[in-house]
Write a protein that holds these residues in place. Structure first.
Motif, short mmCIF file in Angstrom:
data_model
loop_
_atom_site.label_atom_id
_atom_site.label_comp_id
_atom_site.label_asym_id
_atom_site.label_seq_id
_atom_site.Cartn_x
_atom_site.Cartn_y
_atom_site.Cartn_z
N LYS A 187 0.54 1.63 3.87
CA LYS A 187 1.60 1.80 2.90
C LYS A 187 1.03 1.91 1.49
O LYS A 187 1.47 2.72 0.68
CB LYS A 187 2.57 0.61 2.99
N LYS A 188 0.03 1.07 1.24
CA LYS A 188 -0.64 1.12 -0.06
C LYS A 188 -1.21 2.50 -0.33
O LYS A 188 -1.03 3.07 -1.40
CB LYS A 188 -1.82 0.13 -0.03
N VAL A 246 -4.85 -0.65 -9.96
CA VAL A 246 -6.19 -1.22 -10.05
C VAL A 246 -6.37 -2.32 -9.00
O VAL A 246 -7.44 -2.52 -8.46
CB VAL A 246 -6.44 -1.75 -11.47
N ASN A 247 -5.28 -3.01 -8.69
CA ASN A 247 -5.37 -4.03 -7.65
C ASN A 247 -5.79 -3.48 -6.29
O ASN A 247 -6.32 -4.21 -5.47
CB ASN A 247 -4.01 -4.74 -7.51
N CYS A 248 -5.51 -2.22 -6.08
CA CYS A 248 -5.85 -1.61 -4.80
C CYS A 248 -7.32 -1.22 -4.71
O CYS A 248 -7.79 -0.73 -3.70
CB CYS A 248 -5.02 -0.36 -4.55
N MET A 249 -8.04 -1.41 -5.80
CA MET A 249 -9.40 -0.90 -5.89
C MET A 249 -10.35 -1.61 -4.92
O MET A 249 -11.26 -1.00 -4.38
CB MET A 249 -9.86 -1.12 -7.33
N GLN A 250 -10.08 -2.91 -4.74
CA GLN A 250 -10.96 -3.69 -3.86
C GLN A 250 -10.63 -3.34 -2.41
O GLN A 250 -9.81 -3.98 -1.77
CB GLN A 250 -10.70 -5.19 -4.08
N LEU A 298 -12.73 4.21 1.80
CA LEU A 298 -13.34 5.08 0.80
C LEU A 298 -12.33 6.05 0.21
O LEU A 298 -12.35 6.34 -0.99
CB LEU A 298 -14.50 5.85 1.44
N GLU A 299 -11.44 6.54 1.06
CA GLU A 299 -10.46 7.51 0.57
C GLU A 299 -9.56 6.86 -0.48
O GLU A 299 -9.31 7.42 -1.55
CB GLU A 299 -9.63 8.06 1.72
N LEU A 300 -9.11 5.63 -0.16
CA LEU A 300 -8.25 4.91 -1.09
C LEU A 300 -9.01 4.63 -2.39
O LEU A 300 -8.48 4.80 -3.49
CB LEU A 300 -7.77 3.60 -0.44
#
Lengths: 401, 945
Positions: free
Chosen positions: B29-30, B55-59, B63-65
């Motif tokens: 979903k993210k 930015v929270n999704c960065m961790q 790799l695609e995300l």
């Protein structure tokens, strides 16, 4: 360098925008309904920018086929990923699809499954000398296909005198070879033949034309140019699959496969009589295919009557032309079409441009006389030899653009 | 997988929804949410509000995300600099990742985040990545240095990244080399003087090796960089050329063009007698022709470049005329460019073929193309001697009666008349038949000119011109001006029949027109005719200079510069980069290398192009520094300070007189017009004017003669080139300094090497050590036409403002003309400052000598000077170095001498001359010891010449 890259649809809506610098100034190319525009503020290498845009089109086509608005929207994540890889701060990087496909995949999550060796193999390939081929390719059957594709271009004066004629040819190779094969390509290039000496003089006498003079040629980046420059030998490690090995241009002793003799007579202001004869000018044993003669008609044409000896002919009002198609035609034959064109009287001052009659065809020989002499394959590491490779060579001569 | 759905959501509350999705626990979903964000960003929606959530999704391991988040960061970090810091940790961590692809991705992205705060965190990871074991990371890091430099140049220098980058040029991996070269070239552009690339034969060798191995793009970077290298001699140039020529067979046309650029540039250095030179010429033609089978956009780039190449070296493509014949389906921009090249290649040998083609083109339908084709025929006529064929082709075209063809033909026939006067008048009759069909101003003006010029051979010239005159006020200015001149010409040729006509046109021009140009010209003719019809005849019917094809060529200096930019935008625009690149970036002036000869080759020095600095010639002042600020702000008019010399006062008087003349002219206006006959309106003013002009002209003449080195004055050095034409858009200045009976002057020789006329000259000096300043304006009365040289002597005063220069005798000069302002600096010999009353009293000399401390004494050797003491003394005296006393000690002649500078500084000298020994010893004592060295130089120059 390139400041940014945008892809627009025909309405001018942005589909992709990737900005590398805060720059302005435009270069664009168009593919069907899609515009690719690069922007810059500096005195960039203009030739490079255009080459890059074409390359970008090739890469996209290799990933998802036709470049259309739909495909671009469907693959926008992929395109951003590609742009990130092949253009860094506006500097084009490795853009060979063969290499890119090893690590930019639509799955995207491959990285977790890669071993360390695989990773370093990828990076060394992307940055290495042979950026276009990966190691470890294996085929059970080692095969290669060579297509010699030539297009004949002819410029004739209204009096029927040949002003200039040239053949622009391409050698397209499809290679399905294992390992890192070292290939050497040989053709009947006049300079090479003459260099090899007089020993083969009898060969020359057998048939009239044994070697051809090549005006200029360019090569795929896999070919070692310095070796060609010094020894005129064409050696390379081919990419896997299809690629264009070389392009060349010749202007001497071109066999013009057809001769078109038009005859146009204006009968009054409302009638035009056209007669076109085509003569095939090659060995009777060979067959030309897909012959199409296109005779333009004035814009105010109201009706056309056509009689032709061979094939089918039709007046296509939407294209303002009479299209005459012949499926096959042997060498040294002649055929003819005659048409009566009726015109509407018009007071339109604008003159009819009188576009030239154009002709398309395909003949199974190279009009320049080019012949493939050999294509040797060496793979020192794997145990298949030159003899095991199956080769297919095909010649196609076409009309120019 | 279809991503297109992300483009479609446009409902309200979208941001809110996205926020929720971004913070969802489910990975899928993210990812979907980030894709939606990116899609919105692409189409231009502002999604910056989601910054913290994205930015929270960065961790993530995905790799695609990660790449998507990075993409978002690059776009919005600038607008949210504080938040961007949040991402730094992840970047730093990623730079340590075992996967080289991730390490590279991190350093690449970090460099793209153009936020100052981030840059300091970038340094450490970047330093590591530049030395990474993996070439992929290194090549990415190399580009990152350029990125960082763009954001914070100082930081890059302080951190020593430039040196690391330089080391990468010797990297084992070709792509790393290529990227390092690209980055360095870009950084070097913003530091013109830094010598960053510091190319030497060793590094060149490395580049040439990498050239064979790297990607096509890398080859372009390397070739573009090579083109900026200056080989030390023709051998090195040749060996580089040999290794670059294989690139001409590359499939990528940008590689080919960049290789052509290197070859064209280095060819300058090769002697034309070399076999290799002609081989190279032959090798260049086929690849250039092949470029024409590329895609149309590239074809256009290629054609624009070929256009430059055929102007620079016509021999390369002289046999390839046919490939430039246009194809039916060429795009129009390709057609027009091909046409231009055809004309450039036209010669006696192929003119028939070219004309046949051009005639075909003139019957096409595209109006622009047809017009250009007709013009082309005219240009051929002017270029290729024997214009008969061209003229008859044009006549054939006129017979077509197609309006725009006829009009273009008339315009070019006018040019042909100007090139071959009195040769093709037979066509005039045909032209006159088509008079009515001319409706374009240019064609009407051309036709009017023809009628006026050949009025005596056209029986009904007056009727024709009268016809034009009817709608005088509806004509455009160029036709009006032309009509005015033509009728005056007609009147001068057939005065009896056309008096009414000329009256009419003069009154139309002066009375009813509000165009000042037209009115002025009308008055001038009127006055000329009324004062002195014979003079009028001489002026109006004067012999005109012939035109030549050169008017179509690019100026040689610009052309040379453009050759250095082959393949780039500048070569497409045919403009130097400074004309279209904003700011200072990328505007370093490039120039072709001078033709050099290796040591044993005996090429005469004359073959060195004039204006190329050799040895110790002055350099142009670099475009930086505070000094220049002063210069730039100075008004380039006549100097305000300094006592005006006689010459300038004469000039002032002349200006006054002219002013008075103008006044009276204006005052007399109503009378002049009202008068029935040729009343002479400014009766008195005119001759007075002439007299004044003569006067000032004469005084100039005297000035000049007095300036030319007569023997009685100080030593005058031969003129040296101060400002080469290449640096000043075609203006070459050479000069020297003279001192004559108390006055200093600067003798200048100005040569116009450009193709356009130069006017409005002015000169100004920067502040200098001795307050040298022009004492009069630079007086160049006539415009300087191409290839013309003018010599002028500029009187100098020493009362200008003073500023100490380094070196002391440095003089920075600005010269202005109608084209631009140019700067150069030169060193003046100090002896021009030695004043005539520089002889010191003996006692005084002794006292002063003792008084000056011995640390102020400087000793010099003057070698190879076979003069006797007497001869030396005499020679020095004529340059105002006076011998105060003389004695003979142990067979040596000791001369005690004194001299005084314009600013009152005394210099005392002891010159020791040993008979039979050509070496003199000079001891100088002065209170300002820094002048000693220059005084010594003056001694040496005077004694040795």
């Amino acid at each position: 360098m390139i400041g940014g890259l945008f892809i627009y649809n025909h309405k001018g809506e942005v589909l992709i925008s990737r900005v590398y610098r805060d720059d302005i100034g435009f270069f664009h190319v168009k593919r069907s309904n899609i515009w690719l525009a690069a922007v810059t503020k500096q005195n960039v290498n203009a030739a490079m920018v255009f080459e890059f845009l074409y390359k970008m089109c090739d890469v996209m086509a290799a990933y998802f086929g036709k470049i259309s608005e739909e495909n671009i929207k469907n693959n926008f994540v992929l395109i951003y990923e590609l742009l990130d890889e092949i253009l860094d701060f506006g500097y084009p990087q490795n853009s060979e699809t063969g290499a890119l496909k090893t690590f930019i995949t639509q799955q995207g999550i491959k990285s977790q499954h890669q071993t360390k060796e695989e990773q370093s193999q990828i990076t060394s390939q992307v940055t290495g000398q042979i950026g276009w081929r990966r190691e470890g390719i294996k085929y059970r059957r080692n095969e290669l296909f060579l297509d010699v594709l030539e297009s004949v271009n002819l410029l004739m004066s209204p009096q029927g005198q040949v002003l200039s004629a040239h053949v622009s040819g391409r050698v397209v190779m499809k290679s399905y070879l294992s390992g890192m094969p070292e290939c050497k390509f040989g053709m009947n290039d006049k300079i090479v033949i003459e260099k090899q000496g007089k020993g083969t003089a009898d060969e020359t006498s057998k048939s009239g034309k044994q070697s051809i003079a090549i005006d200029d040629c360019t090569f795929h980046q896999c070919v070692r140019l310095s070796k060609f420059d010094s020894e005129r030998s064409i050696s390379f490690i081919p990419p896997d699959g299809e690629f264009e090995l070389m392009r060349y241009r010749t202007t001497k002793d071109i066999i013009l496969p057809f001769r078109v003799i038009p005859l146009v007579r204006e009968v009054g202001r409302t009638k035009l009589e056209v007669k076109v004869v085509i003569k095939s000018n090659f060995k009777p044993s060979l067959l030309a295919q897909k012959i199409e003669v296109r005779i333009p008609t004035p814009l105010n044409t109201s009706g056309v009557q056509v009689i032709c000896m061979k094939g089918k002919a039709k007046y296509k009002a939407s294209e303002n032309a009479i299209v005459w198609e012949i499926k096959r035609m042997a060498g040294m034959k002649e055929s003819q079409i005659s048409a009566e064109i009726e015109l509407l009287p018009t007071n339109d001052k604008k003159k009819w441009a009188r576009p030239p009659i154009s002709m398309n065809f395909e003949v199974p020989f190279a009009p320049s006389g080019l012949k493939v002499r050999y294509l040797k394959v060496f793979e020192p590491k794997l145990n298949y030899s030159d003899h095991d490779v199956i080769r297919w060579v095909r010649y196609i001569g076409r009309s120019g653009i | 997988m279809t991503d297109s759905k992300y483009f479609t959501t446009t409902k309200k509350g979208e941001i809110f929804e996205l926020k929720a999705e971004l913070n969802s626990d489910k990975k899928e979903k993210k990812k979907e949410a980030v894709k939606k964000v990116i899609a919105s960003m692409t189409v231009g929606k502002d999604v910056s509000a989601l910054f913290p959530d994205v930015v929270n999704c960065m961790q993530t391991d995905n790799l695609e995300l990660k790449k998507l988040v990075y993409l978002y960061l690059m776009n919005y970090a600038k607008s949210q600099p504080d938040m961007a810091i949040m991402a730094v940790n992840t970047f730093v961590k990623d730079c340590e990742d075992p996967n080289p692809l991730i390490r590279a991705l991190a350093v690449r992205t970090m460099g793209c985040i153009r936020v100052d705060k981030i840059t300091e965190y970038l340094c450490e990871p970047l330093r590591k990545c530049l030395k990474d074991e993996d070439p992929y990371v290194r090549k990415t890091a190399a580009v990152c240095v350029a990125k960082l430099h763009d954001i914070n140049a100082q930081l890059v220098e302080d951190q020593g990244f430039l040196d690391t980058l330089k080391d990468l040029i010797s990297d084992s991996n070709p792509m790393v080399v290529a990227n390092a070269v690209a980055a360095l070239s870009e950084i070097a552009e913003s530091h013109p003087s830094s010598n960053l690339l510091d190319l030497n034969p060793q590094s060149i060798n490395k580049l040439l090796t990498a050239l064979n191995e790297c990607t096509e793009w890398g080859q372009i970077f390397i070739l573009d960089c090579l083109a900026d290298y200056a080989p030390k001699d023709d051998r090195e140039a040749q060996s580089i050329c040999e290794r670059v020529t294989p690139r001409l067979s590359h499939a990528n046309s940008a590689v080919v063009l960049s290789a052509v650029k290197v070859l064209m540039k280095f060819m300058e250095m090769l002697s034309k007698d070399l076999d290799y030179y002609s081989t190279l010429l032959k090798k260049l033609a086929p690849p250039l022709v092949t470029l024409l089978s590329a895609e149309p956009e590239l074809q256009y780039v290629a054609l624009r470049n070929i256009n430059l190449i055929v102007q620079k070296r016509p021999e390369i493509l002289k046999h390839e005329m046919k490939v430039f014949f246009v194809k039916y389906n060429d795009p129009i921009y390709v057609k027009l460019e091909k046409l231009d090249i055809m004309i450039r290649l036209a010669s006696q040998a192929n003119i028939a073929q070219v004309l046949a083609e051009l005639k075909e083109y003139a019957t096409e339908v595209d109006v622009d193309f047809v017009r250009k084709a007709v013009r082309a025929i005219g240009r051929c006529a002017i270029k290729v001697e024997s214009a008969e064929r061209c003229v008859s082709t044009l006549l054939d075209l006129i017979q077509t009666k197609v309006s725009y063809v006829v009009q273009e033909a008339v315009v070019v026939i006018k040019d042909i008349f100007r090139k071959y006067p009195n040769k093709y008048e037979s066509v005039i009759a045909t032209l006159c038949e088509n008079l009515d069909s001319l409706d374009e101003p240019e064609a009407r003006a051309a036709m009017t000119w023809i009628v006026g010029e050949y009025a005596e051979r056209i029986d009904n010239a007056d009727e024709l011109l009268e016809g034009f005159l009817e709608g005088f006020h509806d004509e455009s200015t160029q036709v009006q001006l032309q009509l005015l001149t033509a009728i005056v010409k007609l009147f001068l040729k057939k005065p009896t029949e056309t008096q009414g006509l000329v009256q009419q046109v003069l009154s139309l021009a002066t009375q009813d027109s509000d165009n000042p140009d037209l009115r002025d010209r009308g008055y001038i003719y009127w006055r000329l005719l009324s004062t002195d019809p014979v003079a009028a005849k001489e002026v109006v019917l004067a012999e005109k200079p012939l035109i030549s094809e050169e008017t179509d060529l690019i100026e040689p200096t610009l052309l040379d510069e453009l050759i250095c930019y082959i393949g780039t935008l500048a070569s497409v625009y045919h403009k130097p980069p400074s004309a279209f690149v904003e700011g200072g970036r990328g505007v370093v002036l490039k120039s072709l290398p001078p033709r050099t000869a290796s040591s044993e080759s005996t090429e005469s020095p004359e073959t060195t192009p004039a204006g190329v600095p050799t040895g110790e010639q002055p350099d142009a002042i670099p475009a930086q520094g505070d000094l220049l600020g002063d210069l730039l702000n100075l008004d380039l008019g006549p100097p305000a300070s300094g006592p005006p010399l006689p010459a300038s006062s004469v000039q002032m008087a002349a200006v006054d007189l002219l002013g008075g003349g103008l006044d009276s002219l204006m005052g007399d206006e109503p009378e002049g017009i009202g008068g029935p006959n040729f009343a002479a309106p400014p009766a008195a003013a005119a001759p007075a004017n002439v007299g004044a002009a003569m006067g000032s002209g004469l005084s100039d003449l005297f000035d000049l003669t007095s300036g030319v080195g007569t023997l009685s004055g100080s030593y005058v050095a031969p003129k040296a080139v101060w400002l080469p034409a290449m640096k000043a858009k075609g203006l070459e200045i050479s000069g020297t300094f003279t001192r004559q009976v108390g006055s200093i002057s600067m003798d200048l020789q100005l040569t116009n090497k450009a193709l356009q006329v130069m006017t409005d000259f002015a000169i100004q000096f920067n502040r200098n050590s001795f307050g040298l300043a022009p004492a009069a304006p630079l007086q160049i009365h006539a415009p300087l036409s191409p290839n013309q040289t003018v010599e002028i002597s500029l009187p100098l005063s020493t009362v200008g403002s003073v500023m100490k220069m380094e070196p002391l005798n440095n003089l920075q000069v600005a010269v202005k003309n109608n084209i631009d302002v140019f700067y150069f600096s030169t060193l003046y010999p100090l002896h021009i400052l030695f004043v005539e009353d520089g002889k010191m009293d003996r006692q005084m000399f002794l006292a002063t000598w003792k008084d000056i401390p011995s640390e102020n004494e400087a000793q010099f050797q003057i070698r190879d000077c076979p003069l006797s003491a007497d001869a030396a003394s005499g020679r020095l005296q004529s340059s105002n170095i006076f011998t105060v006393a003389r004695r003979n000690v142990e067979g040596q002649d000791m001369l005690y001498q004194s001299l005084k500078l314009t600013n009152g500084i005394w210099v005392l000298a002891e010159l020791r001359v040993q008979p039979g020994n050509p070496s003199f010893t000079l001891s100088l004592k002065c209170r300002a010891p820094e002048v000693s060295r220059h005084v010594y130089q003056a001694y040496e120059t005077i004694l040795k010449n």
